[in-house]
Motif scaffolding. Structure first.
Motif, PDB file in Angstrom:
ATOM      1  N   ILE A 289      19.525  21.350 -17.015  1.00 58.40           N
ATOM      2  CA  ILE A 289      19.957  22.495 -17.820  1.00 58.40           C
ATOM      3  C   ILE A 289      20.772  23.472 -16.975  1.00 58.40           C
ATOM      4  O   ILE A 289      21.687  24.128 -17.490  1.00 58.40           O
ATOM      5  CB  ILE A 289      18.751  23.204 -18.483  1.00 58.40           C
ATOM      6  N   SER A 290      20.470  23.568 -15.677  1.00 55.76           N
ATOM      7  CA  SER A 290      21.278  24.426 -14.803  1.00 55.76           C
ATOM      8  C   SER A 290      22.680  23.845 -14.657  1.00 55.76           C
ATOM      9  O   SER A 290      23.680  24.582 -14.715  1.00 55.76           O
ATOM     10  CB  SER A 290      20.613  24.574 -13.430  1.00 55.76           C
TER      11      SER A 290
ATOM     12  N   SER B  19      24.573  24.447 -17.903  1.00 55.43           N
ATOM     13  CA  SER B  19      24.902  25.858 -18.117  1.00 55.43           C
ATOM     14  C   SER B  19      26.057  26.311 -17.226  1.00 55.43           C
ATOM     15  O   SER B  19      26.953  27.040 -17.671  1.00 55.43           O
ATOM     16  CB  SER B  19      23.665  26.730 -17.859  1.00 55.43           C
TER      17      SER B  19
ATOM     18  N   ARG C 101      17.140  24.171  -9.748  1.00 56.36           N
ATOM     19  CA  ARG C 101      18.127  25.027 -10.399  1.00 56.36           C
ATOM     20  C   ARG C 101      19.337  25.239  -9.487  1.00 56.36           C
ATOM     21  O   ARG C 101      20.482  25.238  -9.952  1.00 56.36           O
ATOM     22  CB  ARG C 101      17.491  26.362 -10.796  1.00 56.36           C
TER      23      ARG C 101
ATOM     24  N   PHE D 282      18.068  32.616 -16.767  1.00 55.08           N
ATOM     25  CA  PHE D 282      17.011  31.677 -17.123  1.00 55.08           C
ATOM     26  C   PHE D 282      15.894  32.442 -17.817  1.00 55.08           C
ATOM     27  O   PHE D 282      15.459  33.485 -17.337  1.00 55.08           O
ATOM     28  CB  PHE D 282      16.460  31.009 -15.861  1.00 55.08           C
TER      29      PHE D 282
ATOM     30  N   TYR E 204      21.333  32.795 -22.432  1.00 61.11           N
ATOM     31  CA  TYR E 204      20.162  32.481 -21.611  1.00 61.11           C
ATOM     32  C   TYR E 204      19.705  31.040 -21.836  1.00 61.11           C
ATOM     33  O   TYR E 204      20.113  30.374 -22.794  1.00 61.11           O
ATOM     34  CB  TYR E 204      19.013  33.443 -21.925  1.00 61.11           C
ATOM     35  N   ILE E 205      18.865  30.590 -20.925  1.00 62.79           N
ATOM     36  CA  ILE E 205      18.281  29.254 -21.009  1.00 62.79           C
ATOM     37  C   ILE E 205      16.882  29.387 -21.597  1.00 62.79           C
ATOM     38  O   ILE E 205      16.019  30.061 -21.026  1.00 62.79           O
ATOM     39  CB  ILE E 205      18.244  28.585 -19.631  1.00 62.79           C
TER      40      ILE E 205
ATOM     41  N   GLN F 203      13.376  28.001 -22.527  1.00 61.09           N
ATOM     42  CA  GLN F 203      12.428  26.950 -22.186  1.00 61.09           C
ATOM     43  C   GLN F 203      11.504  26.661 -23.377  1.00 61.09           C
ATOM     44  O   GLN F 203      11.128  27.580 -24.105  1.00 61.09           O
ATOM     45  CB  GLN F 203      11.601  27.350 -20.964  1.00 61.09           C
TER      46      GLN F 203
ATOM     47  N   SER G 139      15.028  22.089 -21.811  1.00 58.37           N
ATOM     48  CA  SER G 139      15.372  23.467 -22.169  1.00 58.37           C
ATOM     49  C   SER G 139      16.706  23.464 -22.896  1.00 58.37           C
ATOM     50  O   SER G 139      17.427  22.465 -22.894  1.00 58.37           O
ATOM     51  CB  SER G 139      15.456  24.331 -20.908  1.00 58.37           C
ATOM     52  N   LYS G 140      17.060  24.602 -23.474  1.00 57.13           N
ATOM     53  CA  LYS G 140      18.278  24.675 -24.280  1.00 57.13           C
ATOM     54  C   LYS G 140      19.107  25.893 -23.890  1.00 57.13           C
ATOM     55  O   LYS G 140      18.563  26.990 -23.703  1.00 57.13           O
ATOM     56  CB  LYS G 140      17.913  24.749 -25.770  1.00 57.13           C
ATOM     57  N   LEU G 141      20.405  25.697 -23.773  1.00 53.91           N
ATOM     58  CA  LEU G 141      21.318  26.802 -23.482  1.00 53.91           C
ATOM     59  C   LEU G 141      21.620  27.553 -24.773  1.00 53.91           C
ATOM     60  O   LEU G 141      22.149  26.991 -25.727  1.00 53.91           O
ATOM     61  CB  LEU G 141      22.619  26.281 -22.866  1.00 53.91           C
TER      62      LEU G 141
END
Length: 336
Positions: free
Chosen positions: A167-168, A171, A198, A279, A294-295, A297, A328-330
């Motif tokens: 996810i990092s 993003s 990350r 995050f 934001y990310i 979770q 996780s989702k952006l």
């Protein structure tokens, strides 16, 4: 007045004592009709019946309690996890004893000893830096243990975590696609695997898009002095016109809050002058304008899975130690 017994409840509800036990302890509830379960509860209420938990624990060698040890209960991530886990365990007839180690390994060890003395049936832990030995010693007691979010590669217990690297990467790739070419990153100066992932995702995304990884763009923050450390980091990232930072990735919500205070003080316009990515969520973000990218979770999934895995271990079901990784989702909003 004679204290009501389980037999009294069974007679009044016209069911077996075993069925009363199932209903009162929320066991096999899917096999019992709602009408029957309600009749048992109503009979217990009218008779003022309360199960003898001490006798039950002596008979089953269980206390129907679990310990939840979080790294910092003031962090919205931990408090939301605690709320969900408490709800999930309650459905299974368990109570949760909650402790916060406040990012202190000595306090974590103390809490472990306290809850071991309380004879909890298992532990769900968000560990802190330098707590590997405490976790290993706890495992030796043969009590079930599940780790959430943070983990140690040499500690063999079930781990519930998220795709920190992936996810990092995704993003940062998104920021690059929006035209950002010089992205700073703030991260705690600690040896925790999830934070390293990350950083790896950040670095790999830059490299894959042909952008240089600059050491001066990564700022390590001492978590014991966040505000002052973030002030210094922001000075270094933003003071030089030659550096021309056009985006910042905050790897935790606490770092983001400290960083946003600094940005507001400098009267820097978001996203016109600098894009912001963070995050995790925070209630503090709700009053910030513009809304932050934001990310997110999957806290529900993480929490429910941790309870499910712990219960399986308590019930002596064999499990492998392969980490359970949730995505996780952006959440793209107006700060980028």
């Amino acid at each position: 007045m004679k204290k009501a017994s389980i037999k009294d409840v069974a007679l009044k509800a016209e069911v077996s004592t075993a069925l009363v036990s199932y209903v009162m302890n929320n066991k096999h509830i899917n096999r019992i009709s709602k009408e029957t379960a309600e009749r048992v509860r109503q009979a217990a209420k009218e008779l003022n019946y309360r199960p003898n938990k001490i006798a039950q624990s002596l008979k089953s060698n269980k206390t129907n309690t679990i310990a939840l040890l979080v790294a910092d209960i003031s962090n919205p991530f931990a408090s939301q996890i605690a709320r969900i886990i408490e709800d999930e365990t309650s459905k299974r007839g368990y109570a949760v004893l909650i402790g916060s180690s406040d990012e202190n390994p000595e306090k974590l060890q103390q809490l472990i000893e306290v809850f071991l003395n309380r004879q909890v049936d298992g532990f769900i832990i968000i560990p802190v830096i330098n707590s590997e030995n405490s976790i290993k010693e706890l495992i030796k007691t043969k009590i079930p243990v599940v780790l959430i979010d943070r983990y140690f590669n040499d500690v063999q217990v079930p781990v519930i975590t998220t795709n920190n690297y992936g996810i990092s990467y995704q993003s940062i790739e998104y920021l690059i696609k929006t035209g950002k070419k010089n992205i700073g990153i703030l991260v705690y100066d600690v040896e925790l695997a999830h934070l390293k992932e990350r950083i790896k995702g950040y670095r790999r995304a830059l490299e894959d898009r042909g952008l240089p990884f600059r050491d001066e763009n990564i700022k390590f923050i001492n978590e014991k002095n966040i505000q002052a450390e973030v002030e210094k980091a922001m000075d270094e990232l933003l003071k030089s016109n030659n550096n021309s930072i056009d985006a910042i990735f905050f790897t935790t919500n606490k770092l983001a809050i400290a960083g946003l205070k600094n940005i507001v003080k400098r009267d820097i316009k978001i996203p016109q002058e600098i894009a912001i990515l963070t995050f995790d969520e925070s209630e503090a973000f709700e009053v910030f304008n513009p809304p932050l990218t934001y990310i997110k979770q999957p806290l529900q999934e993480i929490s429910k899975e941790s309870v499910e895995i712990l219960m399986q271990i308590i019930e002596n079901k064999n499990l492998n130690h392969k980490p359970r990784v949730f995505n996780s989702k952006l959440m793209i909003r107006q700060s980028t």
